[in-house]
Scaffold this motif. Sequence first.
Motif, short mmCIF file in Angstrom:
data_model
loop_
_atom_site.label_atom_id
_atom_site.label_comp_id
_atom_site.label_asym_id
_atom_site.label_seq_id
_atom_site.Cartn_x
_atom_site.Cartn_y
_atom_site.Cartn_z
N SER A 5 69.01 23.87 -43.08
CA SER A 5 69.05 24.47 -41.56
C SER A 5 70.26 24.07 -40.92
O SER A 5 70.14 23.27 -40.11
N GLY A 6 71.41 24.68 -41.28
CA GLY A 6 72.55 24.42 -40.75
C GLY A 6 73.40 23.05 -41.16
O GLY A 6 73.02 22.47 -42.19
N PRO A 7 74.56 22.73 -40.87
CA PRO A 7 75.44 21.75 -41.30
C PRO A 7 74.66 20.44 -41.03
O PRO A 7 73.69 20.14 -40.39
N SER A 8 75.07 19.28 -42.04
CA SER A 8 74.51 18.08 -41.89
C SER A 8 74.92 17.37 -40.81
O SER A 8 76.05 17.36 -40.13
N LYS A 25 79.78 19.18 -43.48
CA LYS A 25 80.24 19.22 -42.12
C LYS A 25 80.40 20.49 -41.60
O LYS A 25 80.06 20.87 -40.38
N ASN A 26 80.33 21.68 -42.54
CA ASN A 26 80.23 23.03 -41.97
C ASN A 26 79.51 23.88 -42.97
O ASN A 26 79.43 23.64 -44.11
N MET A 27 78.71 24.73 -42.44
CA MET A 27 78.10 25.83 -43.21
C MET A 27 78.08 27.15 -42.63
O MET A 27 77.97 27.52 -41.47
N HIS A 28 78.71 27.94 -43.57
CA HIS A 28 79.02 29.48 -43.25
C HIS A 28 78.04 30.29 -43.87
O HIS A 28 78.02 30.32 -45.27
#
Length: 222
Positions: free
Chosen positions: A194-197, A214-217
């Motif tokens: 569920s989203g970036p760390s 760091k980022n999740m797209h």
Amino acid sequence: MSAREAMLARIRSKLPKAPEEARIAAVDARLKEHPRNLIPQRGQGDDEHRIHIFTEMMEAVGGSVEILTDINDVPHAVADYLRNANLPAHVRRGADPVLAHLPWHRGGILDVVEGRAEESDRASITRAFAGVAESGTIIQISGPDNPTTLNFLPESHIVVLETSALFASYEEAWSKLRALMGEGNMPRTVNMISGPSRTADIEQTIVRPAHGPKNMHVIIVR
């Protein structure tokens, strides 16, 4: 008696003193029926509603979402994302057949390599097994198609999620997994992301990353 045996003995001592056969039968019956827990109303609705809720939930935790109508536009979207994030035009994927057959030449100078993530990788792309609208969660299963290392090692994680795999609830995703693997079988790993760390362990201040990207797209394809 080993420490393990001692621990199990203490657990058994607290269990109700009922016939063991009846307890085992009750557990087996429950597992066989796959009873569903309380399902929030939030994710229930048509494709557009699920996309809206998923996007809202993913962005609330720092992820980003892009929506496409043609899966063949994914390479161009990936190249744009990397460029806008000031990342090298290099991405690693697994052996997933859908990703393998995308027209990657549409990404221009984008360099796409296959395999498990390596320490030098800045970005990865995977294809989601499922998405859950109620919490903005991506579900990934391990295997050569989408190696687990791609979910956690690179700085940026790009995920392709088809609308047909975007469900309202976790229960629907588990039903899909049982249909794929067969009763009693599971992949080695099921990751729910569920989203970036991130973490807020220190003074309740959100810090990214913690133990993953760091980022999740997420690229949702209708």
